[in-house]
Write an enzyme that holds these catalytic residues in place. Structure first.
Site, PDB file in Angstrom:
ATOM      1  N   LYS A 110      56.430  52.526  31.566  1.00  0.00           N
ATOM      2  CA  LYS A 110      55.858  53.118  30.355  1.00  0.00           C
ATOM      3  C   LYS A 110      54.766  54.117  30.723  1.00  0.00           C
ATOM      4  CE  LYS A 110      52.514  52.313  27.603  1.00  0.00           C
ATOM      5  NZ  LYS A 110      52.111  53.728  27.360  1.00  0.00           N
ATOM      6  N   GLU A 114      45.365  48.104  38.922  1.00  0.00           N
ATOM      7  CA  GLU A 114      44.512  49.112  39.559  1.00  0.00           C
ATOM      8  C   GLU A 114      43.645  49.667  38.440  1.00  0.00           C
ATOM      9  OE1 GLU A 114      43.005  52.279  40.329  1.00  0.00           O
ATOM     10  OE2 GLU A 114      44.914  53.239  40.846  1.00  0.00           O
ATOM     11  N   CYS A 127      40.049  57.287  39.008  1.00  0.00           N
ATOM     12  CA  CYS A 127      39.510  55.929  39.044  1.00  0.00           C
ATOM     13  C   CYS A 127      38.502  55.803  40.179  1.00  0.00           C
ATOM     14  CB  CYS A 127      40.640  54.932  39.206  1.00  0.00           C
ATOM     15  SG  CYS A 127      41.811  55.429  40.451  1.00  0.00           S
ATOM     16  N   GLU A 183      31.979  53.361  33.676  1.00  0.00           N
ATOM     17  CA  GLU A 183      32.854  54.438  34.119  1.00  0.00           C
ATOM     18  C   GLU A 183      32.916  55.508  33.027  1.00  0.00           C
ATOM     19  OE1 GLU A 183      37.211  53.630  34.450  1.00  0.00           O
ATOM     20  OE2 GLU A 183      36.987  54.587  36.395  1.00  0.00           O
TER      21      GLU A 183
HETATM   22  P1  NAI Z   1      44.062  52.629  28.865  1.00  0.00           P
HETATM   23  O1  NAI Z   1      43.776  51.556  29.839  1.00  0.00           O
HETATM   24  O2  NAI Z   1      44.003  52.286  27.407  1.00  0.00           O
HETATM   25  O3  NAI Z   1      45.508  53.269  29.142  1.00  0.00           O
HETATM   26  C1  NAI Z   1      46.249  53.179  30.332  1.00  0.00           C
HETATM   27  C2  NAI Z   1      47.678  52.770  30.027  1.00  0.00           C
HETATM   28  O4  NAI Z   1      47.663  51.493  29.406  1.00  0.00           O
HETATM   29  C3  NAI Z   1      48.414  53.688  29.054  1.00  0.00           C
HETATM   30  O5  NAI Z   1      49.775  53.762  29.415  1.00  0.00           O
HETATM   31  C4  NAI Z   1      48.280  52.952  27.735  1.00  0.00           C
HETATM   32  O6  NAI Z   1      49.308  53.268  26.819  1.00  0.00           O
HETATM   33  C5  NAI Z   1      48.389  51.522  28.190  1.00  0.00           C
HETATM   34  N1  NAI Z   1      47.803  50.526  27.287  1.00  0.00           N
HETATM   35  C6  NAI Z   1      46.752  50.674  26.441  1.00  0.00           C
HETATM   36  N2  NAI Z   1      46.532  49.528  25.769  1.00  0.00           N
HETATM   37  C7  NAI Z   1      47.451  48.637  26.184  1.00  0.00           C
HETATM   38  C8  NAI Z   1      47.743  47.280  25.868  1.00  0.00           C
HETATM   39  N3  NAI Z   1      47.019  46.608  24.952  1.00  0.00           N
HETATM   40  N4  NAI Z   1      48.759  46.664  26.513  1.00  0.00           N
HETATM   41  C9  NAI Z   1      49.481  47.312  27.435  1.00  0.00           C
HETATM   42  N5  NAI Z   1      49.268  48.599  27.776  1.00  0.00           N
HETATM   43  C10 NAI Z   1      48.266  49.253  27.153  1.00  0.00           C
HETATM   44  O7  NAI Z   1      43.076  53.824  29.168  1.00  0.00           O
HETATM   45  P2  NAI Z   1      42.641  55.017  28.180  1.00  0.00           P
HETATM   46  O8  NAI Z   1      42.354  54.457  26.828  1.00  0.00           O
HETATM   47  O9  NAI Z   1      43.616  56.087  28.281  1.00  0.00           O
HETATM   48  O10 NAI Z   1      41.295  55.465  28.871  1.00  0.00           O
HETATM   49  C11 NAI Z   1      40.116  54.666  28.685  1.00  0.00           C
HETATM   50  C12 NAI Z   1      39.320  54.572  29.933  1.00  0.00           C
HETATM   51  O11 NAI Z   1      40.062  53.845  30.891  1.00  0.00           O
HETATM   52  C13 NAI Z   1      39.001  55.882  30.626  1.00  0.00           C
HETATM   53  O12 NAI Z   1      37.881  56.494  30.077  1.00  0.00           O
HETATM   54  C14 NAI Z   1      38.770  55.400  32.023  1.00  0.00           C
HETATM   55  O13 NAI Z   1      37.463  54.880  32.132  1.00  0.00           O
HETATM   56  C15 NAI Z   1      39.752  54.269  32.193  1.00  0.00           C
HETATM   57  N6  NAI Z   1      40.990  54.707  32.874  1.00  0.00           N
HETATM   58  C16 NAI Z   1      41.153  54.394  34.193  1.00  0.00           C
HETATM   59  C17 NAI Z   1      42.270  54.841  34.878  1.00  0.00           C
HETATM   60  C18 NAI Z   1      42.484  54.540  36.311  1.00  0.00           C
HETATM   61  O14 NAI Z   1      43.114  55.320  36.998  1.00  0.00           O
HETATM   62  N7  NAI Z   1      42.050  53.406  36.820  1.00  0.00           N
HETATM   63  C19 NAI Z   1      43.259  55.691  34.244  1.00  0.00           C
HETATM   64  C20 NAI Z   1      43.038  55.912  32.834  1.00  0.00           C
HETATM   65  C21 NAI Z   1      41.924  55.439  32.205  1.00  0.00           C
END
Ligand code: NAI
Ligand code: MG
Length: 498
Positions: free
Chosen positions: A194, A269, A303, A400
């Site tokens: 996804k 991660e 990240c 972050e």
């Molecule tokens: P997120 O963690 O919500 O999204 C990442 C993935 O998880 C996306 O594919 C999203 O559709 C999915 N997702 C969201 N809620 C979910 C749930 N309840 N169950 C299963 N999958 C779910 O991150 P978002 O909202 O895009 O960004 C928020 C913050 O997260 C950013 O500001 C950053 O701090 C952090 N982040 C960290 C990343 C990394 O590489 N470690 C990448 C993206 C965001």
């Protein structure tokens, strides 16, 4: 002037996109679609079918069939490896197209996507292709104390975990798909991927290339959709044997809860607040440029971004002013303009999140040495920002930000900085800049983080394991360590009649 759009990219973005399930392109069961915007303008780039629980369920069933009955599980390891290798080749053959798609959908400069995202993704598949034929168990000598005189032949097998759900973020859409798919496929699993709702396009194009590479139907399924619906359904599905997630620590914890239902395996991660530490004996030009790259690469949407800059007291003003100077000179613009050095953030939500942190920093009394604001009024641009006069309890220091914002503070000596570097819930990466190799390795040993870079930063390689200590995650990606998380160990024990 903008980069000339490849005809294939123009065709791709103007075609409505479907879900890739069991080797077929299908509409969502609900018939719903969603729009993915161009972050440089906020305007809709493309329409994509929106997966939800029912589609996830179809994909899980298709994947299970492919795993249990399909040709994939009967193929030799060599045949599987050659398909994976071919995926890497096809990515390189379509490098410009993929780089453009990534730039349009994510906002990053097309030159960066060309130089980093696309070749790294291809290399990951090439690297993992070689592992397909090298998944080995052990033969083990037994001593069973309550069976004196008995003889055994015992060995281990490494078998695929089965049906794997993979949920990826938007910061490196194609590369994160590669990091996830490569090891899963090399070890013989089947996948439901996804992509993030902000950036589904390159994963959909990758699905076409995977099919072209000769992947049997149902082995790789790609279902764009929202996290709370499609993502949550995938994480909770009882037919899924493992879930691998990259994204926020907050959602990582939700994934752990969702996985508890059938105790599926989990790798994560997650976020970071990585320390980047400059000693007074470091080469100043190299350290200044390195500290700027550590935070500003990919607009800080990494990240592992070096978001906490620590500089030894005597050199603090010089280094921090140097980084601020670089920040002031970075050219912001749409990713598709060839002289752009930093593009927009990925989404309106991310723009609001990052500017919210800038407001909070101001309210708590930080000094802004460079940047500090949104850039322009169209698209989701934020100025590269350097903040000083920070205190450990401030939100901008603890949390972050995931934008081009670095907080800088001085330190006195190695013991002090080791403690301060570790004073965070995260443990993903760290940077050390010094000409003293003993000091560098002594500090590397004290830092609780999955990657420590010495006199470099953001060096990624398919062979180098990557992942987090503490709340930055579970497990490792890349390197042969990644294969462990995609295999189960089976012990086979035979008593020999002697
Ligand atoms: P997120 O963690 O919500 O999204 C990442 C993935 O998880 C996306 O594919 C999203 O559709 C999915 N997702 C969201 N809620 C979910 C749930 N309840 N169950 C299963 N999958 C779910 O991150 P978002 O909202 O895009 O960004 C928020 C913050 O997260 C950013 O500001 C950053 O701090 C952090 N982040 C960290 C990343 C990394 O590489 N470690 C990448 C993206 C965001
Ligand atoms: Mg979210």
């Amino acid at each position: 002037m903008t980069v000339t759009l490849e005809k294939s990219v123009e065709d791709f973005i103007t075609t409505p996109h479907k879900l890739f399930i069991d080797g077929q392109w299908v509409d969502a069961a609900s018939g719903k679609t969603f729009a993915t915007p161009n972050p440089a303008t906020g305007q809709t780039l493309a329409h994509v079918a929106e997966a939800d629980a029912e589609d996830i369920d179809r994909a899980v069933r298709a994947a299970r069939r492919a795993f249990e009955q399909g040709p994939w599980s009967r193929m030799t390891a060599s045949e599987r490896g050659r398909i994976i290798w071919r995926i890497g080749d096809l990515i390189l053959e379509h490098a410009e197209e993929l780089a453009q798609l990534e730039s349009l959908d994510n906002g990053k400069p097309v030159a960066v996507a060309r130089a980093a995202d696309v070749p790294l993704a291809a290399d990951l598949f090439h690297y993992m292709a070689g592992w397909a034929t090298k998944i080995e168990g052990n033969t083990i000598s037994l001593s069973v104390p309550y069976m004196p005189g008995a003889a055994f032949h015992a060995y281990t097998l490494r078998e695929p975990v089965g049906v794997v759900g993979q949920i990826i973020p938007w910061n490196f859409p194609l590369l994160m798909a590669a990091w996830k798919l490569g090891p899963a496929l090399a070890t013989g699993n089947v996948v439901i991927l996804k992509p993030a709702e902000q950036t589904p396009l390159s994963a959909l194009r990758l699905a076409e290339l995977i099919a072209e590479a000769g992947m049997p139907d149902g082995v790789v399924n790609v279902l764009p959709g929202y996290g709370e619906t499609a993502g949550a359904a995938l994480a909770a599905h009882d037919g899924v044997d493992k879930v691998a997630f990259t994204g926020s620590t907050e959602v990582g914890k939700l994934i752990v809860h969702a996985a508890a239902g059938n105790l599926k395996k989990v790798t994560l991660e997650l976020g970071g607040k990585s320390p980047n530490i400059v000693f007074d004996d470091a080469d100043p030009d190299i350290a200044i440029q390195g500290a700027a790259n550590a935070i500003f690469f990919n607009h800080g949407q990494c990240c592992v971004a070096g978001s906490r800059l620590f500089v030894q007291r005597d050199r603090f003003d010089e280094v921090v002013e140097g980084v601020a100077n670089i920040a002031r000179g970075i050219r912001l613009g749409p990713g598709m303009e060839p002289d752009t050095q930093m593009g927009p953030l990925v989404s309106d939500e991310q723009l609001r999140r990052v500017t919210g942190y800038l407001d909070s920093g101001r309210a708590e009394g930080v000094q802004t040495l460079a940047g500090g604001n949104r850039h322009g009024e169209r698209g989701y641009f934020v100025q590269p920002t350097v903040l000083t006069d920070v205190r450990p309890e401030m939100k901008v220091v603890r949390e972050e930000i995931f934008g081009p914002v670095v907080v800088a503070s001085p330190f006195s000596d190695l013991d002090e900085i080791a403690a301060e570097a570790n004073a965070t819930d995260y443990g993903l990466g760290a940077g050390i800049w010094t000409r003293d190799i003993s000091k560098a390795h002594a500090l590397a040993g004290k830092i609780r983080a999955g990657t420590v870079w010495i006199n470099c930063y953001n060096v990624f390689d398919a062979a180098l394991p990557f992942g987090g200590y503490k709340q930055s995650g579970w497990g490792r990606e890349m390197g042969h360590q990644a294969l462990d998380a995609y295999t189960e160990v089976k012990s086979v024990c035979t008593q020999l009649q002697t």
